[in-house]
Design an enzyme around this catalytic site. Structure first.
Site, PDB file in Angstrom:
ATOM      1  N   GLU A 177       0.737  -1.262  -0.258  1.00 35.96           N
ATOM      2  CA  GLU A 177       0.120  -0.118   0.146  1.00 35.96           C
ATOM      3  C   GLU A 177       1.221   1.139  -0.120  1.00 35.96           C
ATOM      4  O   GLU A 177       1.516   1.223   0.836  1.00 35.96           O
ATOM      5  CB  GLU A 177      -0.951   0.036   1.590  1.00 35.96           C
ATOM      6  CG  GLU A 177      -2.183   0.842   0.843  1.00 35.96           C
ATOM      7  CD  GLU A 177      -3.071   0.341   2.552  1.00 35.96           C
ATOM      8  OE1 GLU A 177      -3.261   1.905   2.937  1.00 35.96           O
ATOM      9  OE2 GLU A 177      -2.856  -1.007   3.275  1.00 35.96           O
ATOM     10  N   ASP A 191      -5.742   9.264  10.469  1.00 37.29           N
ATOM     11  CA  ASP A 191      -4.305   8.472  11.185  1.00 37.29           C
ATOM     12  C   ASP A 191      -4.264   9.047  12.492  1.00 37.29           C
ATOM     13  O   ASP A 191      -3.835  10.195  12.967  1.00 37.29           O
ATOM     14  CB  ASP A 191      -3.424   8.500   9.527  1.00 37.29           C
ATOM     15  CG  ASP A 191      -3.095   8.035   9.167  1.00 37.29           C
ATOM     16  OD1 ASP A 191      -3.129   6.441   9.216  1.00 37.29           O
ATOM     17  OD2 ASP A 191      -3.309   8.429   7.584  1.00 37.29           O
TER      18      ASP A 191
END
Lengths: 267, 392
Positions: free
Chosen positions: A51, A62
């Site tokens: 990824e 995040d």
């Protein structure tokens, strides 16, 4: 290429009774050249899918580790265009599917249609866009599918059964199951509610490959999660190794053994 | 009436947040739709606005300011006289009442100038919620008196040290908290920004400003005003007052912060200098580079120091219903001083931007016209900061 390549990967894993390891890397931390070398290393050490994280200054999903990595990557001048260029360079060198992970705003500025066209041309196999939920992603997912690129939606413990069924209609490649209600980052324990959540997802999305991410940071956790999912996604723990103090050579050694130990836990 | 069913004002709005939050946003939207016409809810809201906030706030004819400018009659909508000193409390009471009905135990908020933080902490104290306020480290320094107030009110002030250390990053952190604690926590967004249904909910709770103003100006001059002017950061006080005049022949002017000048790269003039992007859950104008990286902003007014703007404003700009302009730091500071000296009203630096633009056009449009300025907040929080600037 694209959806087919990801599907083949999962089929192969199933045949050999393995679970997949999906490794996330924020591209450009500390710079593009070193990211490229880390990517080759990760692929060689046993990751099944990679990824590529496009750094963003406002990464809502995040935690601190990836926020920090994003900041370094942005300061090194990394942007979506450079990540795509890197994908084009790295593609021929590594023989595993490549997924582009980006927040939506950089994609919107680049042009979603142009991105889909260019990506399928250079060998990006799929997209993960954490702030593009079902309602906003219909156009993008349709166009990506037309070009053979996977659109990998996220589902969370809060996602209702009826939403799961709708989301399965736009998904291709696999579905990203967020293991906890929260943001990315390492956690002490695997959530006790995870098996129930994944059961619910399977029931409403039969035949879909399920990758589980958020909070998985060591082989023990990977092994537990691997027993219920088809693949495990690891990100923050990788970026933590990359951003610790020390020499490039030492980090390489540690990263390589970390990736192999995760993969071993999934075989 | 906008937004449409998907939360869009034209091409702006939507829900660009992680999936974890979407079910909760859908639940909130459903709940709000019911409450909007629920007589008990509305009367409870109104009684708090009246007895606790102190509404209606006066519409004051600023005679000396009018004379000073030598032109149009200038009226001030005195949101600065509300409890906690700004318009923000209208919205936080409304959202706290929703949170209560959704049986949440904890509320969180982001704050820039600290006004929304104080208003949220106040509402949390009033209804007995646990409360955390996210505030950028830079703003904590320049609005320290509001930090003390929030703490006195029992809220935890969480310093945000990432990125710009201002409102944008405070909102990022608040959203991360929300994603993590979505079951127990209600996020009280302070502006007409964020994912649908927030821009609609916040606007609706602020429309009380416009409704009162409309009634009051008819009482004073027997007709509609010619101009309504309000400052625009995220855009809640301006949406609140504009809402009552959108369908009328009234010039609506939104004033953004030009900071050190529009060409200086140190400003927060999102509608004038921005382009279409996604920030904090909605599609709207944002200040960004060509790669979609949100740009740093500047304004002497912490509450305007924000690279985004509510989606409805973007829509009103595109259909040319509202004219958006901007005022620099030094112009706002001058208006701050003038209003203090000749009217005895110390405005918030944010509101001083709107005052400044009114002063600019009053003479030009002439004495037969009338202007209403939304004086969205009082300047107590800015006194120390202004003193520092004046000394330099």
């Amino acid at each position: 290429m694209g959806i087919g390549r990801i599907q083949n990967k999962f089929t192969k894993l199933q045949k050999s009774k393995q679970k997949g390891l999906i490794a996330y890397l924020t591209i450009g931390d500390p710079n593009l050249e070193i990211s490229e070398r880390f990517l080759e290393l990760i692929a060689k050490s046993g990751a099944d899918i990679i990824e590529l994280g496009v750094p963003y200054a406002d990464p809502l999903a995040d935690g601190p580790v990836i926020q920090y990595a994003d900041e370094i990557a942005l300061n090194s001048g990394t942007n979506l265009v450079k990540v795509i260029d890197l994908a084009a360079r790295i593609g021929p060198k590594i023989d595993i599917p490549i997924i582009l992970m980006s927040y939506f705003n950089p994609i919107l500025q680049y042009g979603p249609d142009l991105l889909i066209n260019n990506s399928s041309a250079i060998g990006i196999d799929g997209f993960i866009i954490p702030d593009l939920p079902l309602e906003e992603s219909r156009n993008f997912s349709l166009k990506a599918k037309k070009k053979g690129c996977a659109y990998i939606p996220l589902v969370a413990p809060t996602t209702t059964p009826s939403r799961l069924r709708k989301i399965s209609q736009i998904a291709s490649g696999f579905v990203y199951c967020v293991s906890v209600t929260g943001i990315t980052g390492m956690r002490q324990n695997v959530s006790s509610e995870l098996p129930e959540f994944i059961k619910r997802v399977r029931k409403n999305m039969p035949n879909m490959n399920l990758a589980i991410g958020f909070g998985i940071s060591n082989p023990e956790q990977a092994s537990i999660v691997g027993q219920i999912g088809d693949a495990v996604i690891v990100g923050s723990a990788i970026m933590k190794i990359i951003n610790q103090h020390g020499e490039f050579g030492d980090k390489k050694t540690e990263l390589s053994s970390f990736i192999s130990s995760l993969k071993k836990a999934l075989v | 009436m906008l937004p449409d069913n998907n939360g869009y004002f034209g091409q702006y709005g939507g829900r660009y947040v992680p999936e974890t939050l979407i079910p909760m946003l859908i639940e909130l939207e459903k709940k709000y739709k019911k409450l909007k016409t629920d007589a008990d809810f509305l009367s409870e809201f109104e009684s708090y606005l009246k007895d606790y906030v102190g509404r209606p706030s006066p519409l004051y004819f600023a005679q000396r300011l009018t004379k000073y400018c030598g032109g149009a009659k200038i009226f001030l909508k005195r949101e600065d006289l509300n409890h906690t000193g700004a318009h923000k409390i209208n919205n936080t009471i409304g959202q706290a009442l929703i949170a209560k009905r959704m049986e949440k135990k904890r509320v969180i908020a982001e704050t820039g100038a600290g006004q929304h933080g104080v208003a949220t902490a106040t509402s949390a104290a009033l209804f007995g919620f646990e409360c955390a306020i996210y505030m950028g480290e830079k703003d904590i320094k320049r609005q320290s008196s509001n930090v003390v107030k929030m703490q006195l009110l029992g809220a935890e002030v969480v310093p945000v040290s990432t990125g710009s250390k201002t409102l944008k990053d405070a909102m990022n952190e608040a959203i991360r908290d929300w994603v993590t604690n979505v079951e127990s926590t209600f996020y009280i967004i302070g502006s007409v920004a964020g994912p649908h249904p927030y821009p609609m909910i916040v606007r609706d709770f602020q429309t009380v400003i416009g409704r009162e103003t409309r009634h009051q100006i008819f009482e004073k001059i027997g007709k509609l005003p010619d101009y309504v002017i309000a400052c625009v950061g995220g855009g809640s006080n301006s949406m609140g007052i504009f809402s009552a005049f959108l369908k009328e022949d009234v010039n609506l002017i939104g004033v953004e912060a030009a900071g050190l000048g529009l060409d200086s790269n140190k400003h927060s003039a999102t509608l004038e200098k921005g382009s279409v992007g996604v920030l904090h859950g909605s599609k709207s104008y944002v200040l960004q580079d060509k790669y979609g990286r949100i740009l740093p902003t500047h304004s002497v007014a912490a509450g305007l120091d924000y690279p985004g703007v509510g989606p409805e404003h973007s829509y009103l700009k595109d259909i040319k219903r509202v004219f958006y302009t901007s005022v620099t730091d030094s112009e706002a500071l001058k208006a701050f001083k003038v209003l203090s000296e000749i009217e005895g009203i110390i405005p918030a630096l944010e509101s001083a931007h709107a005052v400044s633009y009114a002063m600019k056009i009053a003479k030009e449009i002439g004495p037969s016209k009338s202007i209403i300025v939304n004086l969205s907040g009082r300047g107590d929080k800015d006194v120390k900061r202004v003193q520092e600037i004046m000394e330099v």
